[in-house]
Scaffold this active site. Structure first.
Site, mmCIF file in Angstrom:
data_model
loop_
_atom_site.group_PDB
_atom_site.id
_atom_site.type_symbol
_atom_site.label_atom_id
_atom_site.label_comp_id
_atom_site.label_asym_id
_atom_site.label_seq_id
_atom_site.Cartn_x
_atom_site.Cartn_y
_atom_site.Cartn_z
ATOM 1 N N GLY A 16 36.271 38.772 39.680
ATOM 2 C CA GLY A 16 35.246 38.912 38.647
ATOM 3 C C GLY A 16 35.843 38.982 37.248
ATOM 4 N N THR A 17 36.951 39.666 37.115
ATOM 5 C CA THR A 17 37.576 39.784 35.798
ATOM 6 C C THR A 17 37.970 38.409 35.271
ATOM 7 O OG1 THR A 17 38.333 42.045 36.148
ATOM 8 C CG2 THR A 17 39.593 40.726 34.579
ATOM 9 N N ASN B 144 27.310 48.397 36.415
ATOM 10 C CA ASN B 144 28.151 48.838 37.528
ATOM 11 C C ASN B 144 28.209 50.351 37.699
ATOM 12 O OD1 ASN B 144 29.485 48.293 34.979
ATOM 13 N ND2 ASN B 144 31.353 49.086 35.919
ATOM 14 N N GLN C 141 27.878 43.032 40.131
ATOM 15 C CA GLN C 141 27.264 44.122 40.891
ATOM 16 C C GLN C 141 25.915 43.739 41.489
ATOM 17 O OE1 GLN C 141 28.351 47.146 41.745
ATOM 18 N NE2 GLN C 141 30.299 47.061 40.645
ATOM 19 N N SER D 90 31.962 38.354 42.120
ATOM 20 C CA SER D 90 33.222 38.862 42.665
ATOM 21 C C SER D 90 33.108 39.022 44.163
ATOM 22 C CB SER D 90 33.541 40.207 42.016
ATOM 23 O OG SER D 90 34.572 40.860 42.727
ATOM 24 N N HIS E 53 34.972 41.107 46.276
ATOM 25 C CA HIS E 53 35.199 42.411 46.912
ATOM 26 C C HIS E 53 34.069 43.406 46.673
ATOM 27 C CE1 HIS E 53 36.697 45.128 43.591
ATOM 28 N NE2 HIS E 53 36.702 43.976 42.977
ATOM 29 N N THR F 79 47.114 26.958 42.827
ATOM 30 C CA THR F 79 46.811 26.685 44.224
ATOM 31 C C THR F 79 45.639 27.546 44.673
ATOM 32 O OG1 THR F 79 49.110 26.137 44.650
ATOM 33 C CG2 THR F 79 47.780 26.756 46.553
ATOM 34 N N CYS G 140 37.905 50.267 37.195
ATOM 35 C CA CYS G 140 38.713 49.533 36.227
ATOM 36 C C CYS G 140 38.983 50.368 34.987
ATOM 37 C CB CYS G 140 38.040 48.225 35.837
ATOM 38 S SG CYS G 140 38.212 46.992 37.123
#
Lengths: 395, 395
Positions: free
Chosen positions: A72-73, A152, A185, A205, A207, A243, A331
């Site tokens: 996401g970042t 979030n 989120q 994102s 995760h 990659t 974060c």
């Protein structure tokens, strides 16, 4: 009895078993580089293509509008820097909010050092940006509005559809302006549809939706020009070099598919757990403040300020009892300041420092909530006994 | 008899069994966010710390000089853009070579559009940069030299220790200049020691050393200032934002440890396979040209031009027989141009288009080489039969 209860699902989620199974072949025999022309490469390419369809479908995009990133970042960095660097001939003003994730706010702050101007809109006590404020902030040289789909820390849902409509209306007057939304989120919790939102860029994102950490995607509406950020190689139709992380992309695709197919069921279950917690916690603990609008909110987040105590002390106390929660965004941990999101609601220092985020996940049960409701009141009580401000208050 | 033989280990490698085992817990029960303060977070944090020690030890660095990234491409981007953006008050000139990976060359080309000047040094027929050329290229405003440790297509080892010494000598005269080396292909094949090289920045990638795709690291010498690229969050000591990819970082740490511990044994085995191939291929196939210096070279790469045929045709023919090779870098596939690396050796179009990279790996056996030596001559013969230029040549 001691029990491990993970209630920090907004920080990260465990990997879903089906998601794990989907990625496993690509951690083993199907190890090819998706850019290679031979058999091993084509096996990997097919997995990346399949995942791209799955992600696209989840947000109602076309597959070639999806750019895979390392999370996401990176998606937020590519969206914001990529957009403004490619389009700064039209202006250098950005509008965002005070409660964006650091991957948006800090990117904007970095751009300010490089000649861009940024307006950070307030969110008032309910934690929601006002459309009127956005309208008033738009200038001749505004090229980007970046407002998250949902927050979030407090879960508040922002008026993204109205912003999308506003931006499209402005573009009909031939103004050059684009709309990015960080939906990290929101995906898997509420319906996220790029056509309904009307955004040009949307970050996701892995995760946060039961895929692994280290993969994400940016939706880039057809025709939107971005300046490439991770440079090197022709991957992702020249929009992101490096990659491809084939196993995690395969996992992410599967996780998106599940997030879409089980959306209403999962959201309903989360809300039941969250509501059970919220309806009982107030009876057991006094001097509580709920943070953020309680209606326009994601179903799985509950953010509470416990007066007279420090959130970090409570977090540690709960952790000793097996319960994992957070004081704010993971974060931002390491920062000594109280959560900027809670501050943005107009909360004073005491309430900002006493805030705790409980974020429920698909693996939580009613027993988890019961355990929490058993442990939490004792923990708060113990901490308040040691709190000088609480002792003063009682006198 | 048909057999699958993977000889494209410079494009990517399979994941080592021990590496897989090292990451598995972090794909399952140990799923925490390494930035979280609670138990789940600390479990993840411990894994990231351990991996940071493993990576650091492998290149003789200190753990806090290692910044985890999403791969070699991001490491190169962070190194080059990060360094010049933080230090451009000292000058805006960069020196690199004509045979760098696209993650270096394209970043430099992008910087050229933004007011930087770049000198691309030649490598001559042997594929090695001349120290004298570097000395001559250094100007008052040169702030960065980026020369790879070893090339990814022909394996030639560059004089990085001499460059490191040159840069250190210049710095003693108080000149502001730094040295980055892309060691993605070199780690695990030859000794890579940041003190011996004397570099300030060094890029490593996981998936070239039997860890997964999607993880890498940048070594940043203590005191070297970089402008952050992936912005958002306090991770990696403020040098790279974004939730840590804990499972792949754990895997990468293990892979580095193995790469270091088994370096001489693995390198020796690779060289035996490569030398067996090279000593016999010339007896079986005429009109072959070896590309690049054959002494100063990584032990696992063999790059040959087959006259009168197209490399891509040969690649496809070998693939139909189960053998995976490449015509150049996987990151450049999709380009219709012949390999810029082979062109940089002064090869004409025919030889550049007829080049094939065979890259051996730890899982290859002598039987694989025998199968290759059986299939390859027939494939070349068949393609030459169809080649007008070969027919002309014979007449």
């Amino acid at each position: 009895m001691f029990r491990r209860v993970y209630l920090d699902n907004s920080a990260t989620t465990p990997i879903d078993k089906e998601v794990f199974e989907a990625m496993l072949p690509f951690l083993n025999e199907k190890f090819g580089n998706a850019s290679s022309i031979h058999f091993f490469g084509q096996e990997a390419r097919a997995a990346v293509d399949r995942a791209r369809h799955q992600v696209a479908e989840t947000v109602n995009a076309r597959p070639n509008e999806i750019v895979f990133t390392s999370g996401g970042t990176e998606a937020n960095n590519l969206a914001i820097r990529g957009l403004v660097e490619a389009n700064d001939k039209y202006g250098k003003h950005i509008i965002t909010s005070e409660i964006e994730h650091s991957a948006v706010k800090e990117v904007c702050a970095d751009l300010e050092k490089r000649g861009y101007e940024v307006t950070y809109l307030p969110v008032y006590e309910d934690g929601i940006v006002k459309l009127e404020d956005i309208k008033n902030a738009i200038r001749e040289d505004t090229i980007l509005i970046s407002i998250m789909t949902a927050n979030n820390e407090i879960g508040t849902i922002q008026p993204v559809e109205e912003i999308g409509k506003l931006v499209r209306d402005l573009r009909e007057t031939s103004k050059k302006i684009w709309f990015h939304t960080d939906a990290v989120q929101a995906v898997g919790k509420i319906k996220v549809d790029v056509e309904e939102i009307g955004c040009d860029l949307l970050s996701i994102s892995g995760h946060k939706i039961y895929a692994p950490k280290g993969v994400g995607a940016l939706y880039v509406r057809r025709g939107v020009r971005l300046h490439k950020q991770n440079i090197g190689g022709h991957q992702e139709r020249e929009r992101r070099g490096g990659t491809e992380n084939v196993p995690f992309i395969a996992a992410f695709g599967k996780a998106c598919e599940i997030a879409k197919n089980k959306l209403s069921k999962n959201a309903e279950n989360l809300q039941i757990l969250r509501d059970k917690f919220e309806s009982e916690v107030g009876e057991k603990i006094a001097h509580l403040v709920f943070n953020g609008n309680r209606e326009k909110r994601l179903p799985h987040i509950s953010n509470l300020s416990f007066r007279f105590i420090e959130g970090e002390g409570l977090l540690i106390n709960l952790d000793m009892n097996g319960i994992a929660v957070s004081t704010g965004s993971a974060c931002s941990s390491g920062s000594l300041e109280p959560s900027p999101v809670i501050r943005a609601l107009g909360r004073n220092d005491e309430l900002a420092r006493g805030a705790i985020r409980f974020s429920f996940g698909n693996e939580n049960s009613a027993e988890d909530v019961e355990y929490l409701l058993e442990v939490l009141p004792k923990a708060v009580e113990n901490l308040r006994k040691l709190s000088p401000s609480f002792q003063n208050f009682k006198q």
